[in-house]
Design a protein around this motif. Structure first.
Motif, short mmCIF file in Angstrom:
data_model
loop_
_atom_site.label_atom_id
_atom_site.label_comp_id
_atom_site.label_asym_id
_atom_site.label_seq_id
_atom_site.Cartn_x
_atom_site.Cartn_y
_atom_site.Cartn_z
N ALA A 107 89.54 108.09 17.63
CA ALA A 107 88.28 108.35 16.93
C ALA A 107 88.41 109.67 16.18
N TYR A 108 87.75 109.74 15.05
CA TYR A 108 87.84 110.94 14.22
C TYR A 108 86.66 111.86 14.52
N GLN A 109 86.93 113.03 15.00
CA GLN A 109 85.89 114.03 15.21
C GLN A 109 85.97 115.00 14.06
N GLN A 110 84.91 115.07 13.25
CA GLN A 110 84.97 116.04 12.16
C GLN A 110 84.93 117.44 12.75
N SER A 111 85.86 118.26 12.35
CA SER A 111 85.89 119.63 12.85
C SER A 111 84.75 120.41 12.21
N VAL A 112 84.15 121.31 12.98
CA VAL A 112 83.14 122.18 12.37
C VAL A 112 83.79 123.47 11.89
N GLU A 113 85.10 123.60 12.06
CA GLU A 113 85.78 124.80 11.58
C GLU A 113 86.24 124.60 10.15
N MET A 114 86.10 125.66 9.35
CA MET A 114 86.58 125.58 7.96
C MET A 114 88.07 125.30 7.93
N PRO B 218 83.31 94.65 11.61
CA PRO B 218 82.08 95.07 12.30
C PRO B 218 82.31 96.26 13.22
N LYS B 219 83.43 96.23 13.95
CA LYS B 219 83.64 97.32 14.93
C LYS B 219 85.14 97.52 15.13
N ILE B 220 85.60 98.72 14.87
CA ILE B 220 87.01 99.05 15.07
C ILE B 220 87.21 99.52 16.51
N THR B 221 88.31 99.14 17.12
CA THR B 221 88.65 99.62 18.46
C THR B 221 90.01 100.32 18.40
N ILE B 222 90.15 101.38 19.17
CA ILE B 222 91.42 102.12 19.19
C ILE B 222 92.53 101.18 19.64
N GLY B 223 93.65 101.20 18.94
CA GLY B 223 94.77 100.30 19.25
C GLY B 223 94.83 99.09 18.33
N ASP B 224 93.69 98.79 17.62
CA ASP B 224 93.69 97.68 16.66
C ASP B 224 94.77 97.87 15.59
N THR B 225 95.31 96.76 15.13
CA THR B 225 96.10 96.81 13.89
C THR B 225 95.24 96.16 12.80
N LEU B 226 94.96 96.90 11.73
CA LEU B 226 94.10 96.40 10.67
C LEU B 226 94.93 96.11 9.42
N ILE C 75 95.43 107.98 7.72
CA ILE C 75 94.24 107.78 6.88
C ILE C 75 93.02 107.68 7.79
N LEU C 76 91.83 107.71 7.18
CA LEU C 76 90.61 107.45 7.94
C LEU C 76 90.12 106.05 7.60
N VAL C 77 89.71 105.29 8.62
CA VAL C 77 89.10 103.99 8.38
C VAL C 77 87.69 104.00 8.97
N VAL C 78 86.75 103.41 8.23
CA VAL C 78 85.35 103.44 8.63
C VAL C 78 84.89 102.00 8.79
N ASP C 79 84.31 101.68 9.95
CA ASP C 79 83.86 100.31 10.16
C ASP C 79 82.40 100.13 9.72
N SER C 80 81.86 98.93 9.89
CA SER C 80 80.51 98.63 9.41
C SER C 80 79.44 99.44 10.16
N GLN C 81 79.82 99.96 11.33
CA GLN C 81 78.86 100.80 12.06
C GLN C 81 79.02 102.27 11.70
N GLN C 82 79.78 102.54 10.66
CA GLN C 82 80.01 103.89 10.17
C GLN C 82 80.75 104.78 11.16
N GLN C 83 81.49 104.14 12.09
CA GLN C 83 82.34 104.91 12.98
C GLN C 83 83.65 105.18 12.24
N VAL C 84 84.15 106.39 12.40
CA VAL C 84 85.35 106.80 11.67
C VAL C 84 86.52 106.96 12.64
N PHE C 85 87.67 106.42 12.26
CA PHE C 85 88.86 106.49 13.10
C PHE C 85 90.05 106.97 12.27
N ILE C 86 91.00 107.60 12.95
CA ILE C 86 92.27 107.94 12.31
C ILE C 86 93.22 106.78 12.54
#
Lengths: 254, 254
Positions: A69-76, A9-17, A39-50
């Protein structure tokens, strides 16, 4: 980075999955993850983490640690320098403005044989100041993290001196020979990797002379076609950047 | 159409050609050619011809008959209608001009809630006349075979009444849910076939309201993102057309 949707449901930084069997197989066997492979992991709330691979457990399931948390870069992911002949009116302004929106890294005004206008030294200084202002405003509007650099006016010989800084040298022009099924453009796009540097030359309204094409090719530039329709001088760079963005930012994220 | 390079110095219309073992296997087994399946054959002079499959001979080599020279069309193999909110200044002019260069099939001016300008009936008539002139000139300049149609001003309800004419309904907007690894845009681009019709909606400078997005989605439109950077109202349609052209005219000719 490979993305995995985890049924959490919700990933938190520091979790081991612990990934499920399918994803574990993919990460360990197909992607051949090593310690700290990210890798990127996406939880049920569509939050993306590294997350970083730690180990395969006794059941051969992958355990990963959530780093940030994964911030998509807006730079090419690649750096594109657009070098353009001197077009009249506000066409250069349009190229710099829209090129900035579309992810351009740097711009070079290029004096070519068939340019309709010429820039004197003083005009060049004023123009470049104006282009810098346009690039800054467009970078702000499009939420870029980087303002594209506007370089000084160059001629072809000066351009050739800085070519070594780039991984790919292109010139927008009908391809003289199509030796394979694949176009030059898609050959280059398909081999791009993050961090590579592209320099691409566009003519002004007058186009490039046969002599300029010969010189460019002799200096390592590859002619690539931008499709079946004739594009205006100010449209071609936007077409190129849009096609590249689609390929490496939307279709296959590199 | 699948393209085969044949080791023949010069193909002539009416020739019957026998493909080599590899190409025959590909055409018969992989492409599952039937009688009159059309392919492209390219001779050593890089001339391209359309040929039809006739039969597999005793050695399981494909025999094809050369029908006609292949003229690459400058028209997009799919028909794209761009419906845009009413932007101020000459932004609509820019969209029609550059959209025409980039292969747009038709344009719909669309009255949306957040439009900064409104078109009265008389203004609408004058604007549409102007846009038709711009489309004609741009079609001539870019050597198009077709002048894009400029349709009358519509609102969303009027747009919904003509939706059935299209195979794909899209709206340029951040995707609300990414259920798969693949973006909506590349999902659509990857399934396109020659002759399909796309209608795509773009907001004006003000963007689309949440209510408009809900209405569009309820009427079958899919939200698709155009990448990580914010694009201006007049840049987004050009980005879309360029990405599409790259995908279906340059990378994978459909």
């Amino acid at each position: 980075m490979q993305r995995y949707f985890v049924e959490i449901p919700k990933i938190t930084i520091g979790d081991t999955l612990t990934l499920n069997q399918n994803d574990s197989h993919h990460l360990i066997r197909v992607m051949r993850a090593k310690l700290n492979t990210e890798i990127l992991v996406v939880d049920s709330q569509q939050q993306v983490f590294i997350a970083a691979f730690i180990r395969a457990n006794d059941q051969q399931l992958a355990e990963v640690k959530v780093l940030t948390a994964y911030q998509q870069s807006v730079e090419m992911p690649v750096a594109v320098t657009i070098a353009c002949g001197l077009s009249k009116h506000d066409k250069i302004d349009t190229i710099v403005q829209k090129g900035t929106e579309c992810g351009m890294d740097a711009f070079i005004p290029l004096a070519l044989d068939r340019d309709v206008v010429q820039w004197t030294h003083n005009k060049s200084l004023a123009k470049i100041e104006r282009l810098k202002k346009i690039a800054k405003e467009a970078a702000e509007q499009s939420h870029r993290q980087k303002i594209p650099e506007i370089k000084d006016l160059m001629n072809l010989n000066q351009l050739f001196e800085i070519c070594w800084q780039y991984d790919y040298l292109l010139v927008a022009y009908e391809e003289t020979a199509r030796s394979t099924e694949q176009s030059q453009l898609s050959q280059v796009f398909n081999q791009l990797e993050r961090g590579k540097r592209i320099l691409i030359v566009f003519g002004s309204e007058g186009g490039l002379t046969a002599n300029e094409i010969t010189l460019l090719e002799a200096n390592g530039f590859t002619a690539c076609s931008l499709g079946p329709r004739i594009l205006r001088a100010e449209t071609a760079p936007i077409f190129f950047l849009s096609a590249l963005s689609y390929k490496i930012e939307i279709e296959n994220k590199i």
